[in-house]
Design an enzyme around this catalytic site. Structure first.
Site, PDB file in Angstrom:
ATOM      1  N   ASP A 254       0.833  -1.201   0.000  1.00 23.92           N
ATOM      2  CA  ASP A 254       0.000   0.000   0.000  1.00 23.92           C
ATOM      3  C   ASP A 254       0.871   1.256   0.000  1.00 23.92           C
ATOM      4  OD1 ASP A 254      -2.288   1.528   0.129  1.00 23.92           O
ATOM      5  OD2 ASP A 254      -3.034   0.602   1.969  1.00 23.92           O
TER       6      ASP A 254
ATOM      7  N   GLU B 179     -14.146   2.017   0.042  1.00 25.67           N
ATOM      8  CA  GLU B 179     -13.610   2.626   1.260  1.00 25.67           C
ATOM      9  C   GLU B 179     -14.025   4.086   1.400  1.00 25.67           C
ATOM     10  OE1 GLU B 179      -9.376   2.702   1.327  1.00 25.67           O
ATOM     11  OE2 GLU B 179      -9.190   3.946  -0.456  1.00 25.67           O
TER      12      GLU B 179
END
Length: 632
Positions: A380, A434
């Site tokens: 990430d 998200e």
């Protein structure tokens, strides 16, 4: 695979030569490219049928190209200028070129890539926003689309690609790059009234820890050049042209323009669905332990995955230390126990890591966790696509492949690297589910129109690679009922809208974003999702309009999976089952309920016999969906 016409154009310094024009046609004769090689300037233009797409648009490297001479033979032409060449390629639906550097590696100070459109057409523009640490080129590649004429694009703003332009007669042109593996990705900026030009992040020469939660490496100084030690082909610059929007759904650009596979053996690569913790904040209910980042919680996730035929669980941020993948591990998580328990139940464990930690001791760390039994890493906060980061992604993928580890890359926009390293199963670079956790609410509902975005990205973002949207919300809301919540997140649109994503969105590593205990309370929905594969043998684009709706059919073996999604406008659609073979099928259908416009969780499941050529009438509620599984 479409037949391909190749046009090879080489550049070299030759003095006193008159300008030359060359033309290359696609195999079907619809798409044409004209190249104009003047004494010190190279341009190309593109036309499709009777529509002028690009007017003369400049191509260059390190400033103006030298004087050129051309030789034409059959469907190729050569214009020479030292050690630099440009390869043009014209498919039935795509005009593309790439610069190739022969001989010794060079430093690229600048590249000229212009896309001058013939009119002030409407564009779908994904602007760069939310820069990490305020640095211009540090961004997660997650953008909603501003729909505006080219002339109204913000002159001082970068946009990411793919970027679409609506041409006359309903045609679409999409500008994108492909094959940026040791070279920066291409941003786009407005040039003049209705043109675009490529912009490239300069090479980083100094960095500091910063950005979101200090998870990024943010450049504090960049060089005067964009790439160093460059040789061989640079990335493709592509203009894809379609007569119908739905043609974008099956364009397969990575397969056509991506790099060659680097692996001889891919049998160990196992796609699948994933029980994921972060979106649902590990919010288990009705369990006899405190849910959170601890062993008991992940044992439950593994049990849930096993019961519902999910191949993996992800342990997201919080299992490891801030500065290492091996030090200061969370004492509440017995990783070896979880890996062993998962193996007994047929469920693999994937671990989260920040990019800046993953690149520190890559080979040793990957070897260590592979030997423990970890199946892969979700890496990430890349949040850059300068040459240094693109080069590191190749190195990470290579190291992961050596140790048989899967990868899911976040904060990274794909340009075909997954073709070279098929152990990269997914990428983020998308405004996924998200964002519902922090979506602001206005007097008229949520600030951003997520359902419209949901039926835009299959045409654009998905062009360049799979997307980790992380679908599967079980709390579903109409526009007036939606609000953002971190610990109790919900989705915009109906339950059937979420379910349809599992067929429409390409994601070989596909998440179930909600909590296991919530899926258990909604077992009927979970049972349907668990049947949907994550890779496909055939895809057919049935119908659709960018930003409005999408209808796709996919086949796995002899089973067909059909799905439709729309924006906030309810819609009636008729589809014909021409894809079925001439035998009886039984269709299991998951559709919006009669009252889904009032309660977005309302759905109906049904079973009905269907046959080749049958016509099905679908009613999609506002931000609705429809899915079917058709078996012989």
């Amino acid at each position: 695979m479409k037949r391909i016409a190749f046009f090879l154009l080489c550049l070299a310094a030759v003095m006193g030569v008159a300008a030359k024009d060359y033309q290359v046609m696609s195999p079907n004769g619809r798409l044409s490219v004209k190249i104009h090689a003047a004494s010190n300037r190279l341009t190309w233009e593109v036309a499709y049928g009777g529509t002028q797409v690009l007017t003369p648009s400049e191509i260059g490297l390190n400033g103006a190209l030298g004087k050129m001479i051309g030789v034409v033979k059959r469907n190729t032409a050569v214009v020479k200028s030292g050690n630099v060449s440009v390869e043009f390629r014209v498919d039935n639906d795509a005009a593309a070129y790439r610069i190739v550097i022969a001989g010794k590696p060079v430093t690229v100070n600048s590249e000229t890539a212009e896309f001058c459109f013939a009119g002030d057409y409407k564009a779908f523009v994904p602007y760069v926003n939310d820069n990490r640490g305020g640095e211009r080129y540090t961004f997660s590649f997650e953008s909603y689309y501003d729909e505006q004429p080219l002339s109204e694009m913000y002159a001082d703003s970068l946009a990411i690609n793919p970027l679409a332009i609506r041409l006359p007669d309903g045609k679409l042109a999409v500008v994108c790059d492909m094959g940026a593996t040791d070279y920066p990705g291409m941003f786009l900026v407005r040039k003049g009234h209705h043109a675009l030009r490529g912009a490239f992040a300069p090479y980083p020469v100094a960095e500091e820890i910063g950005g979101h939660a200090r998870l990024n490496l943010v450049p504090t100084k960049r060089a005067s050049y964009i790439a160093r030690d460059v040789k061989g082909p640079l990335p493709w610059r592509i203009v894809l042209v379609t007569e119908q929007d739905r043609q974008l759904l099956t364009a397969n650009l990575p397969e056509r323009f991506g790099p060659k596979c680097q692996l001889r053996d891919t049998s160990w690569i196992r796609p699948g669905k994933v029980a994921w913790d972060w979106w649902n904040a590990t919010m288990l209910t009705g369990v006899p332990f405190r849910a959170g980042m601890n062993t008991d919680t992940y044992l439950y996730y593994i049990d849930f995955a096993a019961k519902n035929n999910l191949e993996y669980v992800i342990i997201d941020e919080g299992w490891s230390g801030k500065e290492s993948l091996r030090a200061e591990l969370n004492p509440e998580i017995d990783l070896q126990r979880l890996i062993g328990y998962g193996a007994q139940r047929g469920v693999g464990v994937i671990l989260w890591a920040s990019w800046r930690n993953a690149v520190k001791n890559t080979d040793d760390d990957f070897r260590h966790y592979a030997m423990m039994g970890v199946k892969g890493f979700k890496i990430d906060f890349f949040d850059r696509d300068d040459q240094a980061v693109m080069r590191s992604a190749w190195q990470l993928a290579s190291a992961a492949a050596r140790h048989h580890l899967l990868l899911d890359l976040h904060g990274y926009r794909p340009t075909g690297i997954q073709q070279a390293w098929p152990n990269i199963l997914n990428f983020e670079g998308v405004k996924g589910l998200e964002n519902s956790k922090w979506e602001p609410r206005t007097a008229n509902g949520p600030l951003h129109d997520q359902p419209r975005y949901d039926v835009t990205i299959p045409y654009l973002r998905q062009l360049v690679g799979p997307l980790d949207y992380t679908p599967g919300a079980m709390r579903n809301a109409t526009r007036d009922a939606f609000f953002g919540s971190n610990d109790h997140p919900m989705s915009q649109g109906t339950r059937a809208h979420q379910v349809a994503m599992y067929t429409i969105f390409d994601a070989p590593l596909q998440m179930l974003a909600d909590a296991p205990t919530r899926y258990e309370k909604e077992q009927s929905t979970t049972d349907f999702i668990s049947q949907i594969p994550t890779t496909w043998d055939e895809t057919i684009a049935i119908d659709g309009s960018i930003g409005e709706y999408v209808v796709v059919a996919r086949r796995k073996g002899d089973v067909w999976f059909l799905a439709a999604m729309n924006n906030w406008e309810q819609r009636d659609i008729t589809i014909t089952l021409d894809m079925l073979s001439d035998v009886p099928y039984l269709a299991e259908i998951f559709a919006d309920g009669v009252n889904a416009d009032r309660d977005a969780t309302d759905f109906m499941k049904s079973v009905k016999p269907v046959n080749h050529g049958d016509k099905l009438s679908l009613h999609l509620a506002p931000a609705g969906g429809w899915s079917a599984i058709m078996r012989k």
